[in-house]
Every structure is written in C-alpha cells, then in structure tokens.
Motif scaffolding. Structure first.
Motif, PDB file in Angstrom:
ATOM      1  N   ASN A 130       0.663  -0.964  -0.223  1.00 48.21           N
ATOM      2  CA  ASN A 130       0.019   0.067   0.138  1.00 48.21           C
ATOM      3  C   ASN A 130       0.793   1.459  -0.036  1.00 48.21           C
ATOM      4  O   ASN A 130       1.186   1.738   1.123  1.00 48.21           O
ATOM      5  CB  ASN A 130      -0.954   0.117   1.083  1.00 48.21           C
ATOM      6  CG  ASN A 130      -2.100   1.239   1.131  1.00 48.21           C
ATOM      7  OD1 ASN A 130      -2.407   1.638   0.165  1.00 48.21           O
ATOM      8  ND2 ASN A 130      -2.439   1.692   2.243  1.00 48.21           N
ATOM      9  N   PRO A 131       1.360   1.784  -1.076  1.00 44.12           N
ATOM     10  CA  PRO A 131       2.108   2.961  -1.229  1.00 44.12           C
ATOM     11  C   PRO A 131       1.351   4.223  -1.187  1.00 44.12           C
ATOM     12  O   PRO A 131       1.858   5.171  -2.014  1.00 44.12           O
ATOM     13  CB  PRO A 131       2.857   2.712  -2.646  1.00 44.12           C
ATOM     14  CG  PRO A 131       1.907   2.011  -3.535  1.00 44.12           C
ATOM     15  CD  PRO A 131       0.935   0.954  -2.550  1.00 44.12           C
ATOM     16  N   VAL A 132       0.686   4.280  -0.390  1.00 41.33           N
ATOM     17  CA  VAL A 132      -0.256   5.645  -0.115  1.00 41.33           C
ATOM     18  C   VAL A 132       0.626   6.561   0.820  1.00 41.33           C
ATOM     19  O   VAL A 132       1.716   6.174   1.392  1.00 41.33           O
ATOM     20  CB  VAL A 132      -1.362   5.316   0.747  1.00 41.33           C
ATOM     21  CG1 VAL A 132      -1.207   4.906   2.191  1.00 41.33           C
ATOM     22  CG2 VAL A 132      -2.577   6.307   0.767  1.00 41.33           C
ATOM     23  N   ASP A 133       0.556   7.829   0.238  1.00 42.56           N
ATOM     24  CA  ASP A 133       1.315   8.913   0.765  1.00 42.56           C
ATOM     25  C   ASP A 133       1.075   9.491   2.459  1.00 42.56           C
ATOM     26  O   ASP A 133      -0.314   9.749   2.341  1.00 42.56           O
ATOM     27  CB  ASP A 133       1.211  10.189  -0.089  1.00 42.56           C
ATOM     28  CG  ASP A 133       2.132  11.202   0.242  1.00 42.56           C
ATOM     29  OD1 ASP A 133       2.828  11.173   1.202  1.00 42.56           O
ATOM     30  OD2 ASP A 133       2.128  12.355  -0.479  1.00 42.56           O
ATOM     31  N   ASP A 134       1.845   9.341   3.256  1.00 43.07           N
ATOM     32  CA  ASP A 134       1.515   9.624   4.655  1.00 43.07           C
ATOM     33  C   ASP A 134       2.178  10.774   4.941  1.00 43.07           C
ATOM     34  O   ASP A 134       2.338  11.228   6.170  1.00 43.07           O
ATOM     35  CB  ASP A 134       1.633   8.563   5.683  1.00 43.07           C
ATOM     36  CG  ASP A 134       2.880   7.986   5.685  1.00 43.07           C
ATOM     37  OD1 ASP A 134       3.731   8.472   4.739  1.00 43.07           O
ATOM     38  OD2 ASP A 134       3.035   7.011   6.151  1.00 43.07           O
ATOM     39  N   HIS A 135       2.580  11.576   4.142  1.00 47.10           N
ATOM     40  CA  HIS A 135       3.532  13.018   4.414  1.00 47.10           C
ATOM     41  C   HIS A 135       3.188  14.014   3.378  1.00 47.10           C
ATOM     42  O   HIS A 135       2.914  15.313   4.020  1.00 47.10           O
ATOM     43  CB  HIS A 135       5.049  12.460   4.065  1.00 47.10           C
ATOM     44  CG  HIS A 135       5.973  13.678   4.453  1.00 47.10           C
ATOM     45  ND1 HIS A 135       6.277  14.585   3.437  1.00 47.10           N
ATOM     46  CD2 HIS A 135       6.541  14.256   5.519  1.00 47.10           C
ATOM     47  CE1 HIS A 135       6.799  15.391   3.780  1.00 47.10           C
ATOM     48  NE2 HIS A 135       7.116  15.368   5.300  1.00 47.10           N
ATOM     49  N   GLY A 136       2.911  13.933   2.092  1.00 46.75           N
ATOM     50  CA  GLY A 136       2.617  14.849   1.410  1.00 46.75           C
ATOM     51  C   GLY A 136       3.664  15.171   0.214  1.00 46.75           C
ATOM     52  O   GLY A 136       3.260  15.697  -0.707  1.00 46.75           O
ATOM     53  N   HIS A 137       5.019  15.063   0.483  1.00 52.61           N
ATOM     54  CA  HIS A 137       5.762  15.249  -0.386  1.00 52.61           C
ATOM     55  C   HIS A 137       5.736  14.412  -1.902  1.00 52.61           C
ATOM     56  O   HIS A 137       5.805  15.045  -2.858  1.00 52.61           O
ATOM     57  CB  HIS A 137       7.398  14.724  -0.005  1.00 52.61           C
ATOM     58  CG  HIS A 137       8.534  15.045  -0.830  1.00 52.61           C
ATOM     59  ND1 HIS A 137       8.985  14.289  -1.673  1.00 52.61           N
ATOM     60  CD2 HIS A 137       9.260  16.234  -0.836  1.00 52.61           C
ATOM     61  CE1 HIS A 137      10.204  14.795  -2.347  1.00 52.61           C
ATOM     62  NE2 HIS A 137      10.385  15.941  -1.590  1.00 52.61           N
ATOM     63  N   GLY A 138       5.434  13.216  -1.734  1.00 51.40           N
ATOM     64  CA  GLY A 138       5.363  12.439  -2.862  1.00 51.40           C
ATOM     65  C   GLY A 138       4.017  12.752  -3.822  1.00 51.40           C
ATOM     66  O   GLY A 138       4.278  12.752  -4.728  1.00 51.40           O
ATOM     67  N   THR A 139       2.830  13.126  -3.188  1.00 50.00           N
ATOM     68  CA  THR A 139       1.754  13.733  -3.931  1.00 50.00           C
ATOM     69  C   THR A 139       1.927  14.982  -4.572  1.00 50.00           C
ATOM     70  O   THR A 139       1.699  14.920  -5.806  1.00 50.00           O
ATOM     71  CB  THR A 139       0.392  13.697  -2.987  1.00 50.00           C
ATOM     72  OG1 THR A 139       0.289  12.506  -2.461  1.00 50.00           O
ATOM     73  CG2 THR A 139      -0.555  14.419  -3.538  1.00 50.00           C
ATOM     74  N   ASN A 140       2.797  15.966  -4.009  1.00 45.88           N
ATOM     75  CA  ASN A 140       3.128  17.116  -4.748  1.00 45.88           C
ATOM     76  C   ASN A 140       4.148  16.893  -5.776  1.00 45.88           C
ATOM     77  O   ASN A 140       3.795  17.553  -7.069  1.00 45.88           O
ATOM     78  CB  ASN A 140       3.854  17.935  -3.557  1.00 45.88           C
ATOM     79  CG  ASN A 140       4.236  19.346  -4.341  1.00 45.88           C
ATOM     80  OD1 ASN A 140       5.477  19.352  -4.811  1.00 45.88           O
ATOM     81  ND2 ASN A 140       3.685  20.231  -4.498  1.00 45.88           N
ATOM     82  N   VAL A 141       5.009  15.936  -5.604  1.00 52.09           N
ATOM     83  CA  VAL A 141       5.915  15.573  -6.699  1.00 52.09           C
ATOM     84  C   VAL A 141       5.258  15.005  -7.915  1.00 52.09           C
ATOM     85  O   VAL A 141       5.536  15.072  -9.145  1.00 52.09           O
ATOM     86  CB  VAL A 141       7.263  14.700  -6.224  1.00 52.09           C
ATOM     87  CG1 VAL A 141       7.761  14.209  -7.244  1.00 52.09           C
ATOM     88  CG2 VAL A 141       7.841  15.605  -5.293  1.00 52.09           C
ATOM     89  N   THR A 142       4.523  14.037  -7.568  1.00 52.19           N
ATOM     90  CA  THR A 142       3.925  13.494  -8.507  1.00 52.19           C
ATOM     91  C   THR A 142       2.877  14.181  -9.200  1.00 52.19           C
ATOM     92  O   THR A 142       2.495  14.076 -10.595  1.00 52.19           O
ATOM     93  CB  THR A 142       3.211  12.079  -8.113  1.00 52.19           C
ATOM     94  OG1 THR A 142       3.897  11.228  -7.435  1.00 52.19           O
ATOM     95  CG2 THR A 142       2.367  11.223  -9.147  1.00 52.19           C
ATOM     96  N   SER A 143       2.192  15.037  -8.531  1.00 52.62           N
ATOM     97  CA  SER A 143       1.185  16.088  -9.242  1.00 52.62           C
ATOM     98  C   SER A 143       1.692  16.861 -10.439  1.00 52.62           C
ATOM     99  O   SER A 143       1.200  17.072 -11.264  1.00 52.62           O
ATOM    100  CB  SER A 143       0.404  16.684  -8.121  1.00 52.62           C
ATOM    101  OG  SER A 143       1.144  17.555  -7.430  1.00 52.62           O
ATOM    102  N   ILE A 144       3.001  17.079  -9.905  1.00 58.33           N
ATOM    103  CA  ILE A 144       3.554  18.396 -10.851  1.00 58.33           C
ATOM    104  C   ILE A 144       3.984  17.357 -12.155  1.00 58.33           C
ATOM    105  O   ILE A 144       3.956  18.161 -13.188  1.00 58.33           O
ATOM    106  CB  ILE A 144       5.017  18.773 -10.228  1.00 58.33           C
ATOM    107  CG1 ILE A 144       4.864  19.660  -9.058  1.00 58.33           C
ATOM    108  CG2 ILE A 144       5.802  19.451 -11.433  1.00 58.33           C
ATOM    109  CD1 ILE A 144       6.002  19.757  -8.298  1.00 58.33           C
ATOM    110  N   LEU A 145       4.330  16.198 -11.999  1.00 61.25           N
ATOM    111  CA  LEU A 145       4.696  15.347 -13.131  1.00 61.25           C
ATOM    112  C   LEU A 145       3.296  14.993 -14.115  1.00 61.25           C
ATOM    113  O   LEU A 145       3.338  14.823 -15.134  1.00 61.25           O
ATOM    114  CB  LEU A 145       5.467  14.236 -12.751  1.00 61.25           C
ATOM    115  CG  LEU A 145       6.198  13.246 -13.523  1.00 61.25           C
ATOM    116  CD1 LEU A 145       7.497  12.603 -13.198  1.00 61.25           C
ATOM    117  CD2 LEU A 145       5.275  12.086 -13.925  1.00 61.25           C
ATOM    118  N   GLY A 146       2.263  14.671 -13.107  1.00 58.82           N
ATOM    119  CA  GLY A 146       1.272  13.909 -13.864  1.00 58.82           C
ATOM    120  C   GLY A 146      -0.182  13.995 -13.509  1.00 58.82           C
ATOM    121  O   GLY A 146      -0.909  13.292 -13.884  1.00 58.82           O
TER     122      GLY A 146
END
Length: 536
Positions: free
Chosen positions: A213-229
């Motif tokens: 379950n690679p869900v984001d529990d911090h916020g960094h990954g969601t921001n990075v992924t959203s810039i890209l995709g």
C-alpha cells in the motif's frame, strides 16, 4: 500555531540535512560477482555466517537490489557488544563479501506552505506559463518551460509508465483517475503471482513499511507526482506535465519524509524490473554508496532514464544525483535565477557542481494535497519540485518516440535547453556548475523529437561527447559520407574535416574558447544538418 510549528520543524530538518546520517543497526552487504544465487544461499546458512549473525544478534536479513543475482542484502541487528564499525569489520573479514556499507539516511527535498485560495493555472503555475505576474515573488515573462506550447505536440501516451520513487501518492485523488499503474501479473490473494518477489503488489510497493500500500502519509510524494502527472484539461485543480501516461507509485520515504539507502536501491530495481520507462526520484543523501550507484547504473543499462534532485543545501550535489548515469536536476525561480534561497529558509538553495545536468522551475510550485481531494492551496519549494518537470518532459519525449535511448534524450535536452537565462555571474555560456546545460524547454525538446522522426532517413549520424573539452576528441559515426564544420557565435566558419568521412572516426576539435557553437554536417549530395555544440 500548529502550522507554524510544522514549518519550523521542516526548516530545522533542512538545516541539518547536510550532516551525514545513517542507521546504527543496519548494514548492506554484497557478495563477489563470481558466486551464483544458489552458492550465496548456501553460504548464508553456513557456520561462518551463522556465527557472525549470532554475535551481532541479527534481527533480519533481506535481499535487495537485483533479485535475479540475489547477491545484495540489508541486515538489521541489535547488539550491545559491537559498534557499527566493528560489525562492518566482521563482515569485511569474510572472503566472499565484496562490499559492506552503512545504510545511510536520505530525505525528500521540498517544503510545503499554505496560503488562501486564488485562481489556479494561469495565476499559479508559473513553471508552465509565466507572464511575469506571479504574485508571491519577482517573476519574469517567459521564465518557464513553455509547457502550454508543448501540449500542442503531445499530452502523453497511455502506454508510457512513469515511476515516482517518493513518500507515496494519494492515488485515489481525481487528478490521477484511471492513470495509476496496476501490475497486471498480480492478484490480491496472498501469493506472489508474477514471481517478482512482492506479494499482492497491484499498485506498486511500499519499501518504507514493507507492504503493498504505497499511499502517501507525508505529502511530498503527492506534490512531486502531481507536478509530473496531474490530469490536464479536466476542469479541476492544476495541469501536470503529462496528462495521460501511467504512474507507478513506489514508496521509499516514511511519514517523516525519510528513508534508507537500501529502500532506495530496492525501489530503483523494482521500477526498472516492472516496466517503467522513466523514473523520478526527488530524494537525496550526503554519503556515497557503491550499491546505490550500482542501482543507478542498472537503470541506465536497461535504458530507463532516472531524474534525481540535486538537493537544497546551497552546497555540493547530493547522492545519488551526483552519479554519472543519473540526470541531476537543479531548481530555478520565477525570474529564471537559481533558487537560492528557497522561500522556506534563507540558508537554503539549489545545490550546484560539475555533476548537474539541467535546471527547471522548483520554487513556489503548487500541486495536489495528500490529505484532500479539493485543497489546492499548498505549494512547495526545492529541487524535488524541479526534477518532476524534467522527468515529465522526458516522458512526453518517449510518448512521441519510445525508442529513444538515454544518450539521445540527453543530446536533445542539451540542444534545446535555454542557456544564459539566469544571472551572468552563475549562468555562463555553455555548461556551468549552477545551471548545467540550461533550463529545459518542453516545446523545443518535443519539436526536436518530432523533427528527428521526420528526418531520420536523411543524415544518420552520431557524435559524442557533447559538450566536449577545448581541443578535445569526438567520436563520429555516420552511414554516409559527411564533412564537418563549426560556426562560432560571431558566424566564423571553421572546417573540422577536410575530407568526407563515413563509418566511425575519432576527430579532434580545433582549440576553441568555452561557449556555444553550431556544428554543420554536410553530405556529398549537399544536404545539411545543424546541431548545437558546447565547448566546456
């Protein structure tokens, strides 16, 4: 008060991030290449290893990295008798062991800030479209990657897979609807159906907590992924660089935005072995690791470009961005200056050095929120935010021509990145340690790929390296007879080859000053092509 406390905590983490950090109870080992997986398995159960494992009170041993060779392991132990250095020496004394390393800690780079709601794309996404009116800081018209013009060429191919190694993703967010990569060879039944070493990894893998379950529990990954995709043209939120390609989520940072090198190594191998076409890794650490470099080299050997943030300490470039086969991403501001400082700390700044490749916008970058489907008011700043701009553009290049090699991708980015956009004391002609080959331009990069496809039956030639040292030697491979000339910035023509050459030749450049030149390639039929060439 809570928001202020969190911000201060993020800043404190940033200020101490340059210090070397490692786990006191973890090491990584690698066996000599001569041993087979079966031989290694036998040795691990031998009395030599069992004695050492008993001495250090080993808690676990797990294979990481290349699951085909099964020669690299992370060992977790609990001992009051030996120091970490002494444990390392115990393993170094075993003849079969080739490498023993500490498991260093690395962190994600960006920092978040909350502000009231404002209009979205045109007012906020200056990195994509900058008309000089961005309200939070000084902005310059066209200090962007011309993303709005690039989307006229492509918005991404659904067959391309982009791996994001980070703190995970809010993959239920509507911005990523129908975009999340799913492992077609796996079913949720408690069995490793596809034999890749991971059970029920339908949506990727969580190396931080060792689950599916690679869900984001911090916020960094969601921001990075959203810039890209993030999905564009869907009437909500923002537009990412790539609107259509699949996103493979790999979690290698925990809820404190921190992780071990061993997690990172496993994540890279997972991304490559499970079919990703490009990897974004907005993470960095301050210590070298030959095992981490080996993972980056593996990605290169499998022709999977890996874009990595250089770090935010206004200092030397972090690992693994520093490695030769990584694509190292630095950050720029809305006025095209290097991000130094970022908005969250006066002592921060986009790291620099000879290993940097390109820069991209990275300060005041809005994106999706990891805890809400409707909150679009957070922005981050860091080389973490620059890297996904570059990885996203590469994914669009591959959407046009999936046969591109990493070397060809770099050649195109070198030829199309905008040089001398920043202050003259840092952004000098040609390659420099602060801006690399320049700030990427998505429109020009995609146009170059398109023209390459249209012209691929004309002059077929490969020339490297680019850039080349003054009076350096280049290798030229061509299928037809060509002559080479170079034009200086003042228009002076200098002949490099007096005769027509074909096949593979080594050719010496004349001694020239540092800067940008135009290389003219002429066939016997009189056809000509021109390439930007850099003398460093």
């Amino acid at each position: 008060m809570r928001t202020l406390t969190l911000l201060l905590l993020f800043i404190c983490i940033s200020l101490t991030a340059q210090e070397t950090s490692f786990a006191p109870n973890r090491i990584m080992i690698q066996f000599d290449k001569q041993y087979t997986p079966e031989g290694i398995e036998s040795m691990l159960s031998s009395s030599t290893f069992m004695d050492v494992h008993q001495q250090i009170n080993m808690q676990s041993i797990q294979c990481i990295g290349n699951k085909k060779r099964k020669d690299t392991y992370v060992i977790v132990f609990q001992t009051s008798t030996y120091t970490l250095d002494q444990v390392i020496e115990l393993y170094k004394e075993i003849d079969a062991i080739h490498i023993v390393e500490k498991d260093y800690v690395m962190t994600g780079g960006g920092r978040q800030f909350l502000i009231p709601d404002d209009p979205l794309f045109y007012n906020r996404q200056w990195s994509m479209f900058n008309d000089g009116t961005f309200p939070l800081t000084t902005a310059t018209d066209d200090a962007d990657i011309d993303m709005d013009e690039a989307w006229d060429i492509t918005t991404g191919d659904e067959n391309i897979i982009i791996a994001v190694i980070d703190s995970g993703l809010r993959y239920s967010h509507p911005e990523f609807q129908d975009r999340i990569w799913e492992n077609a060879g796996e079913t949720i039944d408690g069995i490793d159906n596809d034999g890749n070493g991971y059970i029920d990894d339908i949506l990727g893998w969580d190396f931080a907590y060792d689950d599916d379950n690679p869900v984001d529990d911090h916020g960094h990954g969601t921001n990075v992924t959203s810039i890209l995709g993030m999905k564009g043209d869907n009437n909500i939120g923002y537009a990412g660089v790539n609107w259509n390609s699949q996103i493979m989520t790999i979690k290698a940072l925990d809820n404190a935005n921190s992780g071990f090198y061993s997690w990172m190594i496993d994540a890279i191998y997972y991304a490559v072995d499970n079919g990703s076409h490009v990897i974004n890794m907005s993470i960095g650490g301050n210590s070298p690791s030959s095992l981490l470099e080996e993972a980056v080299n593996y990605s290169y050997s499998e022709n999977v470009p890996i874009v990595i943030s250089t770090g935010n300490q206004n200092s030397v470039i972090q690992y693994p961005a520093r490695y030769e086969n990584a694509i190292a991403a630095g950050s720029t501001n809305p006025d095209d200056s290097r991000s130094a400082p970022f908005f969250w700390s006066d002592s921060s700044g986009s790291n620099f050095g000879p290993e940097i490749d390109y820069v991209a916008p990275g300060n005041y970058i809005y994106g999706a929120n990891f805890s809400s489907d409707t909150n679009y008011n957070s922005y981050w700043g860091g080389t973490s935010q620059a890297a996904p701009h570059i990885a996203g553009v590469i994914s669009l290049m591959l959407s046009i021509d999936p046969s591109l090699t990493i070397d060809q991708i770099n050649e195109i980015l070198i030829n199309t990145s905008e040089d001398m956009v920043g202050p003259s004391n840092e952004d000098t002609p040609g390659f420099d340690n602060f801006f690399g080959h320049g700030r990427i331009n998505a429109r020009d990069a995609l146009n170059n790929v398109t023209l390459g496809l249209e012209n691929q039956n004309n002059i077929q030639i490969a020339i490297h390296p680019n850039p080349v040292s003054s009076a350096g030697i280049i290798t030229v491979t061509t299928l037809e007879n060509v002559q080479l000339s170079i034009y200086t910035m003042s228009g002076q023509k200098i002949d490099i080859t007096n005769e027509y050459i074909s096949g593979t030749h080594q050719v010496r450049f004349p001694k020239l000053s540092r800067g940008i030149y135009t290389l003219e390639i002429t066939t016997e039929k009189g056809d000509k092509e021109y390439k930007k060439y850099i003398i460093k």
